[in-house]
Design an enzyme around this catalytic site. Structure first.
Site, PDB file in Angstrom:
ATOM      1  N   GLY A  71      -5.798   1.521   5.296  1.00 21.26           N
ATOM      2  CA  GLY A  71      -6.415   1.824   3.995  1.00 21.26           C
ATOM      3  C   GLY A  71      -6.912   0.538   3.356  1.00 21.26           C
ATOM      4  CB  VAL A  72      -5.537  -1.363   0.470  1.00 22.04           C
ATOM      5  CG1 VAL A  72      -5.635  -2.771  -0.097  1.00 22.04           C
ATOM      6  CG2 VAL A  72      -5.665  -0.339  -0.641  1.00 22.04           C
ATOM      7  N   GLY A  99      -2.349   3.564  -2.936  1.00 23.10           N
ATOM      8  CA  GLY A  99      -2.232   4.286  -1.663  1.00 23.10           C
ATOM      9  C   GLY A  99      -0.886   4.958  -1.451  1.00 23.10           C
ATOM     10  CB  VAL A 100       1.047   5.627   1.640  1.00 25.81           C
ATOM     11  CG1 VAL A 100       1.338   4.271   2.248  1.00 25.81           C
ATOM     12  CG2 VAL A 100       2.115   6.637   2.006  1.00 25.81           C
ATOM     13  CG  ASP A 101       3.617   0.422  -2.049  1.00 23.16           C
ATOM     14  OD1 ASP A 101       3.313  -0.779  -2.239  1.00 23.16           O
ATOM     15  OD2 ASP A 101       4.771   0.852  -2.148  1.00 23.16           O
TER      16      ASP A 101
HETATM   17  N1  APR Z   1       0.672  10.257   2.310  1.00 23.48           N
HETATM   18  C1  APR Z   1       0.306   9.810   3.544  1.00 23.48           C
HETATM   19  N2  APR Z   1      -0.643   8.888   3.753  1.00 23.48           N
HETATM   20  C2  APR Z   1      -1.257   8.385   2.657  1.00 23.48           C
HETATM   21  C3  APR Z   1      -0.936   8.777   1.338  1.00 23.48           C
HETATM   22  C4  APR Z   1       0.075   9.764   1.195  1.00 23.48           C
HETATM   23  N3  APR Z   1       0.457  10.217  -0.009  1.00 23.48           N
HETATM   24  N4  APR Z   1      -1.727   8.080   0.475  1.00 23.48           N
HETATM   25  C5  APR Z   1      -2.522   7.290   1.225  1.00 23.48           C
HETATM   26  N5  APR Z   1      -2.261   7.479   2.532  1.00 23.48           N
HETATM   27  C6  APR Z   1      -2.867   6.851   3.707  1.00 23.48           C
HETATM   28  C7  APR Z   1      -4.217   6.227   3.528  1.00 23.48           C
HETATM   29  O1  APR Z   1      -5.230   7.226   3.537  1.00 23.48           O
HETATM   30  C8  APR Z   1      -4.264   5.364   4.780  1.00 23.48           C
HETATM   31  O2  APR Z   1      -4.623   6.163   5.886  1.00 23.48           O
HETATM   32  O3  APR Z   1      -2.043   5.766   4.100  1.00 23.48           O
HETATM   33  C9  APR Z   1      -2.806   4.919   4.955  1.00 23.48           C
HETATM   34  C10 APR Z   1      -2.531   3.471   4.551  1.00 23.48           C
HETATM   35  O4  APR Z   1      -3.365   3.122   3.461  1.00 23.48           O
HETATM   36  P1  APR Z   1      -2.790   2.259   2.211  1.00 23.48           P
HETATM   37  O5  APR Z   1      -1.834   3.096   1.462  1.00 23.48           O
HETATM   38  O6  APR Z   1      -3.973   1.709   1.508  1.00 23.48           O
HETATM   39  O7  APR Z   1      -1.952   1.099   2.904  1.00 23.48           O
HETATM   40  P2  APR Z   1      -2.439  -0.221   3.656  1.00 23.48           P
HETATM   41  O8  APR Z   1      -3.811  -0.105   4.199  1.00 23.48           O
HETATM   42  O9  APR Z   1      -1.316  -0.558   4.596  1.00 23.48           O
HETATM   43  O10 APR Z   1      -2.501  -1.301   2.477  1.00 23.48           O
HETATM   44  C11 APR Z   1      -1.288  -1.704   1.878  1.00 23.48           C
HETATM   45  O11 APR Z   1      -2.080  -1.135  -0.293  1.00 23.48           O
HETATM   46  O12 APR Z   1      -1.106   0.335  -1.737  1.00 23.48           O
HETATM   47  C12 APR Z   1      -1.219  -1.006  -1.427  1.00 23.48           C
HETATM   48  O13 APR Z   1       0.864  -1.924  -2.126  1.00 23.48           O
HETATM   49  C13 APR Z   1       0.086  -1.594  -0.998  1.00 23.48           C
HETATM   50  O14 APR Z   1      -0.759  -3.813  -1.069  1.00 23.48           O
HETATM   51  C14 APR Z   1      -0.388  -2.767  -0.200  1.00 23.48           C
HETATM   52  C15 APR Z   1      -1.621  -2.220   0.503  1.00 23.48           C
END
Ligand code: APR
Length: 162
Positions: A117-118, A30-32
């Site tokens: 997201g996740v 994801g965004v991470d």
């Molecule tokens: N820019 C902005 N927003 C983004 C991007 C990006 N490049 N990529 C993904 N997103 C959005 C997703 O669509 C979602 O709306 O960020 C939001 C958060 O989703 P996740 O990234 O899945 O984060 P989260 O739900 O908080 O889960 C965190 O996911 O990636 C792993 O290491 C992370 O274990 C942690 C978990």
């Protein structure tokens, strides 16, 4: 001033981008994943040196290869139905990140939709919490940006901010 932008948070020219990390701070999807890819390997090294972050709290590192000077890493709650303290934890994510931003004289900051997201947090419920915290803090910043990746999130935030 709170703005809603749809796009990739790593492309924004702001003082700080907020990263929806996990408690290890060692990257993920994801965004991470996007932020670590854009910031380069020095970000992981800086995160390794921090050694983790509890849910609801935030840690700050330089942005390295990102345009942003800072990355504020925050660990959102995993959605477990809503009666395990998730709303308060999510609220802490936003307020702790804004506190850390203030301490570092950040004037422009962009948030992803943390935990939606996740981690499965319902988007609208999460957006209501995010907007309430942002509105309370907006006076301390030049720009607070909700960076939505999906059109759905963008419309939810725009409705709430209308
Ligand atoms: N820019 C902005 N927003 C983004 C991007 C990006 N490049 N990529 C993904 N997103 C959005 C997703 O669509 C979602 O709306 O960020 C939001 C958060 O989703 P996740 O990234 O899945 O984060 P989260 O739900 O908080 O889960 C965190 O996911 O990636 C792993 O290491 C992370 O274990 C942690 C978990």
């Amino acid at each position: 001033m709170i703005e809603v932008i749809r796009g990739d948070i790593t492309a924004l020219t702001v003082d700080a981008v907020v990263n929806a990390a996990n408690s290890s701070l060692l990257g993920g999807g994801g965004v991470d994943g996007a932020i670590h890819r854009a910031a380069g390997p020095r970000l992981l090294q800086a995160c390794q040196a921090i050694g983790g972050c509890p849910t609801g709290e935030s840690r700050i590192t330089p942005g390295f290869d990102l345009d942003a000077q800072w990355v504020i890493h925050v660990v959102g709650p995993v959605w477990r139905g809503g009666s395990h303290g998730e709303p308060d934890m999510l609220k802490s994510c936003y307020s702790n990140s804004l506190d850390l931003a203030r301490q570092h004289k950040v004037r422009t900051i962009a948030f992803p939709c943390i935990s939606t997201g996740v981690y499965g947090y319902p988007q609208r419920e999460a957006a209501k919490i995010a907007v309430a915290v942002m509105q309370h803090a907006a006076k301390d910043f030049e720009r607070v940006i909700c960076c939505c990746f999906s059109a759905e999130d963008e419309s939810i935030y725009k409705q709430l901010l209308a």
